[in-house]
Design a protein around this motif. Structure first.
Motif, PDB file in Angstrom:
ATOM      1  N   ALA A  17      44.024  35.412  42.207  1.00  0.00           N
ATOM      2  CA  ALA A  17      43.357  34.064  41.919  1.00  0.00           C
ATOM      3  C   ALA A  17      43.768  33.472  40.618  1.00  0.00           C
ATOM      4  O   ALA A  17      43.788  32.274  40.766  1.00  0.00           O
ATOM      5  CB  ALA A  17      41.470  34.396  41.680  1.00  0.00           C
ATOM      6  N   PHE A  18      44.020  34.181  39.735  1.00  0.00           N
ATOM      7  CA  PHE A  18      44.680  33.361  38.584  1.00  0.00           C
ATOM      8  C   PHE A  18      45.941  32.509  38.913  1.00  0.00           C
ATOM      9  O   PHE A  18      46.062  31.765  38.697  1.00  0.00           O
ATOM     10  CB  PHE A  18      44.903  34.609  37.365  1.00  0.00           C
ATOM     11  CG  PHE A  18      45.512  34.056  36.247  1.00  0.00           C
ATOM     12  CD1 PHE A  18      44.982  33.535  35.286  1.00  0.00           C
ATOM     13  CD2 PHE A  18      46.826  34.305  36.005  1.00  0.00           C
ATOM     14  CE1 PHE A  18      45.422  32.681  34.116  1.00  0.00           C
ATOM     15  CE2 PHE A  18      47.611  33.482  34.906  1.00  0.00           C
ATOM     16  CZ  PHE A  18      46.683  32.861  33.958  1.00  0.00           C
ATOM     17  N   VAL A  19      46.853  33.384  39.669  1.00  0.00           N
ATOM     18  CA  VAL A  19      48.103  32.675  39.961  1.00  0.00           C
ATOM     19  C   VAL A  19      47.953  31.453  41.004  1.00  0.00           C
ATOM     20  O   VAL A  19      48.384  30.443  40.763  1.00  0.00           O
ATOM     21  CB  VAL A  19      49.106  33.731  40.716  1.00  0.00           C
ATOM     22  CG1 VAL A  19      50.336  32.766  41.232  1.00  0.00           C
ATOM     23  CG2 VAL A  19      49.295  34.827  39.863  1.00  0.00           C
ATOM     24  N   ALA A  20      46.997  31.587  41.855  1.00  0.00           N
ATOM     25  CA  ALA A  20      46.743  30.489  42.649  1.00  0.00           C
ATOM     26  C   ALA A  20      46.083  29.272  42.103  1.00  0.00           C
ATOM     27  O   ALA A  20      46.450  28.151  42.367  1.00  0.00           O
ATOM     28  CB  ALA A  20      45.799  30.926  43.849  1.00  0.00           C
ATOM     29  N   THR A  21      45.050  29.399  41.201  1.00  0.00           N
ATOM     30  CA  THR A  21      44.546  28.600  40.430  1.00  0.00           C
ATOM     31  C   THR A  21      45.357  27.819  39.419  1.00  0.00           C
ATOM     32  O   THR A  21      45.440  26.573  39.487  1.00  0.00           O
ATOM     33  CB  THR A  21      43.255  29.180  39.512  1.00  0.00           C
ATOM     34  OG1 THR A  21      42.535  29.808  40.535  1.00  0.00           O
ATOM     35  CG2 THR A  21      42.663  27.900  38.905  1.00  0.00           C
ATOM     36  N   VAL A  22      46.147  28.618  38.947  1.00  0.00           N
ATOM     37  CA  VAL A  22      47.409  27.889  37.982  1.00  0.00           C
ATOM     38  C   VAL A  22      48.248  27.030  38.728  1.00  0.00           C
ATOM     39  O   VAL A  22      48.667  25.923  38.172  1.00  0.00           O
ATOM     40  CB  VAL A  22      47.677  28.825  36.911  1.00  0.00           C
ATOM     41  CG1 VAL A  22      49.041  28.190  36.352  1.00  0.00           C
ATOM     42  CG2 VAL A  22      46.788  29.633  35.919  1.00  0.00           C
ATOM     43  N   ALA A  23      48.832  27.665  39.729  1.00  0.00           N
ATOM     44  CA  ALA A  23      49.671  26.954  40.707  1.00  0.00           C
ATOM     45  C   ALA A  23      48.888  25.576  41.278  1.00  0.00           C
ATOM     46  O   ALA A  23      49.735  24.664  41.206  1.00  0.00           O
ATOM     47  CB  ALA A  23      50.207  27.835  41.614  1.00  0.00           C
ATOM     48  N   LEU A  24      47.821  25.484  41.473  1.00  0.00           N
ATOM     49  CA  LEU A  24      47.220  24.575  42.066  1.00  0.00           C
ATOM     50  C   LEU A  24      46.884  23.376  41.164  1.00  0.00           C
ATOM     51  O   LEU A  24      47.057  22.314  41.395  1.00  0.00           O
ATOM     52  CB  LEU A  24      46.024  24.855  42.998  1.00  0.00           C
ATOM     53  CG  LEU A  24      45.875  25.546  44.097  1.00  0.00           C
ATOM     54  CD1 LEU A  24      44.533  26.027  44.613  1.00  0.00           C
ATOM     55  CD2 LEU A  24      46.602  24.745  45.291  1.00  0.00           C
ATOM     56  N   GLY A  25      46.673  23.935  39.957  1.00  0.00           N
ATOM     57  CA  GLY A  25      46.477  23.017  38.623  1.00  0.00           C
ATOM     58  C   GLY A  25      47.806  22.245  38.255  1.00  0.00           C
ATOM     59  O   GLY A  25      47.541  21.132  38.084  1.00  0.00           O
ATOM     60  N   GLY A  79      32.517  42.271  43.507  1.00  0.00           N
ATOM     61  CA  GLY A  79      33.170  42.564  42.209  1.00  0.00           C
ATOM     62  C   GLY A  79      34.298  41.471  42.093  1.00  0.00           C
ATOM     63  O   GLY A  79      34.757  40.772  41.182  1.00  0.00           O
ATOM     64  N   SER A  80      35.111  41.685  43.243  1.00  0.00           N
ATOM     65  CA  SER A  80      36.380  41.003  43.554  1.00  0.00           C
ATOM     66  C   SER A  80      36.124  39.523  43.321  1.00  0.00           C
ATOM     67  O   SER A  80      36.686  38.666  42.864  1.00  0.00           O
ATOM     68  CB  SER A  80      37.117  41.677  44.483  1.00  0.00           C
ATOM     69  OG  SER A  80      37.496  42.837  44.493  1.00  0.00           O
ATOM     70  N   VAL A  81      35.057  39.244  44.546  1.00  0.00           N
ATOM     71  CA  VAL A  81      35.002  37.801  44.760  1.00  0.00           C
ATOM     72  C   VAL A  81      34.239  37.108  43.360  1.00  0.00           C
ATOM     73  O   VAL A  81      34.653  35.942  42.963  1.00  0.00           O
ATOM     74  CB  VAL A  81      33.888  37.637  45.904  1.00  0.00           C
ATOM     75  CG1 VAL A  81      33.652  36.156  46.368  1.00  0.00           C
ATOM     76  CG2 VAL A  81      34.659  37.966  47.113  1.00  0.00           C
ATOM     77  N   THR A  82      33.388  37.809  42.786  1.00  0.00           N
ATOM     78  CA  THR A  82      32.715  37.077  41.656  1.00  0.00           C
ATOM     79  C   THR A  82      33.496  37.019  40.657  1.00  0.00           C
ATOM     80  O   THR A  82      33.722  35.868  39.830  1.00  0.00           O
ATOM     81  CB  THR A  82      31.457  38.145  41.227  1.00  0.00           C
ATOM     82  OG1 THR A  82      30.399  38.279  42.354  1.00  0.00           O
ATOM     83  CG2 THR A  82      30.731  37.448  39.896  1.00  0.00           C
ATOM     84  N   GLY A  83      34.237  37.994  40.128  1.00  0.00           N
ATOM     85  CA  GLY A  83      35.175  37.953  39.130  1.00  0.00           C
ATOM     86  C   GLY A  83      36.330  36.886  39.455  1.00  0.00           C
ATOM     87  O   GLY A  83      36.595  35.945  38.481  1.00  0.00           O
ATOM     88  N   ALA A  84      36.717  36.552  40.739  1.00  0.00           N
ATOM     89  CA  ALA A  84      37.694  35.701  41.058  1.00  0.00           C
ATOM     90  C   ALA A  84      37.076  34.153  40.922  1.00  0.00           C
ATOM     91  O   ALA A  84      37.651  33.385  40.471  1.00  0.00           O
ATOM     92  CB  ALA A  84      38.241  35.837  42.428  1.00  0.00           C
ATOM     93  N   LEU A  85      35.721  34.104  41.352  1.00  0.00           N
ATOM     94  CA  LEU A  85      34.907  32.851  41.193  1.00  0.00           C
ATOM     95  C   LEU A  85      34.919  32.530  39.552  1.00  0.00           C
ATOM     96  O   LEU A  85      35.020  31.234  39.282  1.00  0.00           O
ATOM     97  CB  LEU A  85      33.649  32.839  41.759  1.00  0.00           C
ATOM     98  CG  LEU A  85      32.777  31.738  41.709  1.00  0.00           C
ATOM     99  CD1 LEU A  85      33.476  30.578  42.584  1.00  0.00           C
ATOM    100  CD2 LEU A  85      31.404  32.188  42.214  1.00  0.00           C
ATOM    101  N   LEU A  86      34.631  33.417  39.190  1.00  0.00           N
ATOM    102  CA  LEU A  86      34.626  33.060  37.458  1.00  0.00           C
ATOM    103  C   LEU A  86      35.848  32.584  36.814  1.00  0.00           C
ATOM    104  O   LEU A  86      35.984  31.772  36.039  1.00  0.00           O
ATOM    105  CB  LEU A  86      33.866  34.052  36.736  1.00  0.00           C
ATOM    106  CG  LEU A  86      32.433  34.438  36.903  1.00  0.00           C
ATOM    107  CD1 LEU A  86      32.150  35.828  36.311  1.00  0.00           C
ATOM    108  CD2 LEU A  86      31.540  33.363  36.485  1.00  0.00           C
ATOM    109  N   LEU A  87      36.811  33.488  37.200  1.00  0.00           N
ATOM    110  CA  LEU A  87      38.203  32.983  36.848  1.00  0.00           C
ATOM    111  C   LEU A  87      38.616  31.932  37.210  1.00  0.00           C
ATOM    112  O   LEU A  87      39.069  30.919  36.369  1.00  0.00           O
ATOM    113  CB  LEU A  87      39.031  34.153  37.439  1.00  0.00           C
ATOM    114  CG  LEU A  87      40.493  34.066  36.730  1.00  0.00           C
ATOM    115  CD1 LEU A  87      40.600  34.454  35.314  1.00  0.00           C
ATOM    116  CD2 LEU A  87      41.475  35.145  37.345  1.00  0.00           C
ATOM    117  N   MET A  88      38.693  31.398  38.355  1.00  0.00           N
ATOM    118  CA  MET A  88      38.918  30.015  38.984  1.00  0.00           C
ATOM    119  C   MET A  88      38.128  28.943  38.515  1.00  0.00           C
ATOM    120  O   MET A  88      38.525  27.928  37.861  1.00  0.00           O
ATOM    121  CB  MET A  88      38.912  30.038  40.629  1.00  0.00           C
ATOM    122  CG  MET A  88      39.842  30.992  41.030  1.00  0.00           C
ATOM    123  SD  MET A  88      39.696  31.100  42.993  1.00  0.00           S
ATOM    124  CE  MET A  88      40.389  29.595  43.399  1.00  0.00           C
ATOM    125  N   GLY A  89      36.968  29.174  38.157  1.00  0.00           N
ATOM    126  CA  GLY A  89      36.060  28.253  37.335  1.00  0.00           C
ATOM    127  C   GLY A  89      36.278  28.071  36.182  1.00  0.00           C
ATOM    128  O   GLY A  89      36.364  26.811  35.655  1.00  0.00           O
TER     129      GLY A  89
END
Length: 96
Positions: free
Chosen positions: A22-30, A72-82
């Motif tokens: 999620a971190f890598v995808a969000t940074v790449a999209l940004g 836990g996976s989805v919630t953490g990814a959502l918070l990280l992406m947000g």
């Protein structure tokens, strides 16, 4: 097949792997997507993260705690992406 596993794999590794993706995808999209298309692509990426979370936890092969691990996976990814997307949003408000 009903025998308990003697040394089950650590489930935390799968959760952290989803967060890292999620971190890598969000940074790449940004970085690579223009500002007006960033939010729709973040939604698509989050959908992929949800599917990845299910796949990783199904591969783990244990029913105990499945919902907890996926949540836990989805919630953490959502918070990280947000949090990261808020950073990109604030950076977009700065005039160049």
């Amino acid at each position: 097949m009903s025998e308990p596993a003697l040394a089950p794999r650590n489930a935390l590794g799968g959760v952290v792997a989803v967060w890292a993706t999620a971190f890598v995808a969000t940074v790449a999209l940004g970085i690579f997507v223009s500002e007006e298309w960033r939010v729709p692509w973040l939604v698509v990426a989050f959908g992929g993260i949800v599917l990845l979370s299910f796949a990783v936890q199904l591969r783990y092969g244990r029913t105990q705690g499945f919902i907890f691990r996926v949540a836990g996976s989805v919630t953490g990814a959502l918070l990280l992406m947000g949090i990261i997307s808020v950073g990109f949003g604030l950076a977009a408000m700065i005039p160049t």
